[in-house]
Scaffold this active site. Structure first.
Site, PDB file in Angstrom:
ATOM      1  N   CYS A  98       0.861  -1.184   0.000  1.00 43.86           N
ATOM      2  CA  CYS A  98       0.000   0.000   0.000  1.00 43.86           C
ATOM      3  C   CYS A  98       0.899   1.236   0.000  1.00 43.86           C
ATOM      4  O   CYS A  98       2.033   1.172  -0.466  1.00 43.86           O
ATOM      5  CB  CYS A  98      -0.960  -0.010   1.188  1.00 43.86           C
ATOM      6  SG  CYS A  98      -0.165   0.140   2.801  1.00 43.86           S
ATOM      7  N   ARG A  99       0.443   2.329   0.553  1.00 45.85           N
ATOM      8  CA  ARG A  99       1.248   3.551   0.582  1.00 45.85           C
ATOM      9  C   ARG A  99       2.400   3.429   1.570  1.00 45.85           C
ATOM     10  O   ARG A  99       3.548   3.695   1.246  1.00 45.85           O
ATOM     11  CB  ARG A  99       0.380   4.766   0.913  1.00 45.85           C
ATOM     12  CG  ARG A  99       1.143   6.086   0.890  1.00 45.85           C
ATOM     13  CD  ARG A  99       0.257   7.277   1.199  1.00 45.85           C
ATOM     14  NE  ARG A  99      -0.387   7.182   2.503  1.00 45.85           N
ATOM     15  CZ  ARG A  99       0.181   7.536   3.662  1.00 45.85           C
ATOM     16  NH1 ARG A  99       1.396   8.009   3.678  1.00 45.85           N
ATOM     17  NH2 ARG A  99      -0.477   7.420   4.788  1.00 45.85           N
TER      18      ARG A  99
END
Length: 129
Positions: free
Chosen positions: A89-90
């Protein structure tokens, strides 16, 4: 003696069950070193939003937004549980949530990528739009 034996067996079973669901983690450096070479048994699963994904992704990765809870739950049921999923993810928080959910759904080979796309970008690894 019987009570001690029961306690030992219980402790063993609890430990064995919790280890079976233990979360595996990997750094972006480790992920980058994996030779994917069109190996369909390995999937980089990006669980960011579609907008985040469109702004820059790992080449060859697939997108499935973990924040769309119902859709994510339904969609992972359709995935091949025998493949290895590298979940990113981020920053590593949403991927940990997604990887945990996948493990609970019966996936055997799920690895959370710590540091996420922020670490991937900081390492200057390839990103495509």
């Amino acid at each position: 003696m019987k009570t001690l034996f029961t306690l030992l067996i219980s402790a063993f079973l609890i430990t064995a069950c919790s280890q079976g669901n233990a979360q595996e983690n990997m750094t972006v450096n480790d992920l980058h070193a994996i030779p994917f070479n069109d190996d369909e048994s390995k999937v980089v699963l990006d669980v960011r939003t579609a907008q985040e994904y469109a702004e820059g992704k790992i080449p060859g990765s697939e997108n499935l937004d973990v924040l769309k809870t119902d859709l994510f739950t339904t969609s992972i049921k359709k995935l091949d549980k025998d493949k290895t999923y590298y979940v990113i993810c981020r920053s590593g928080s949403r991927s940990l949530k997604a990887a945990t959910q996948m493990k609970e759904a019966g996936f055997k080979n799920v690895i959370n990528i710590t540091g996420g796309m922020q670490a991937w970008g900081a390492a200057n690894f390839p990103v495509e739009k």
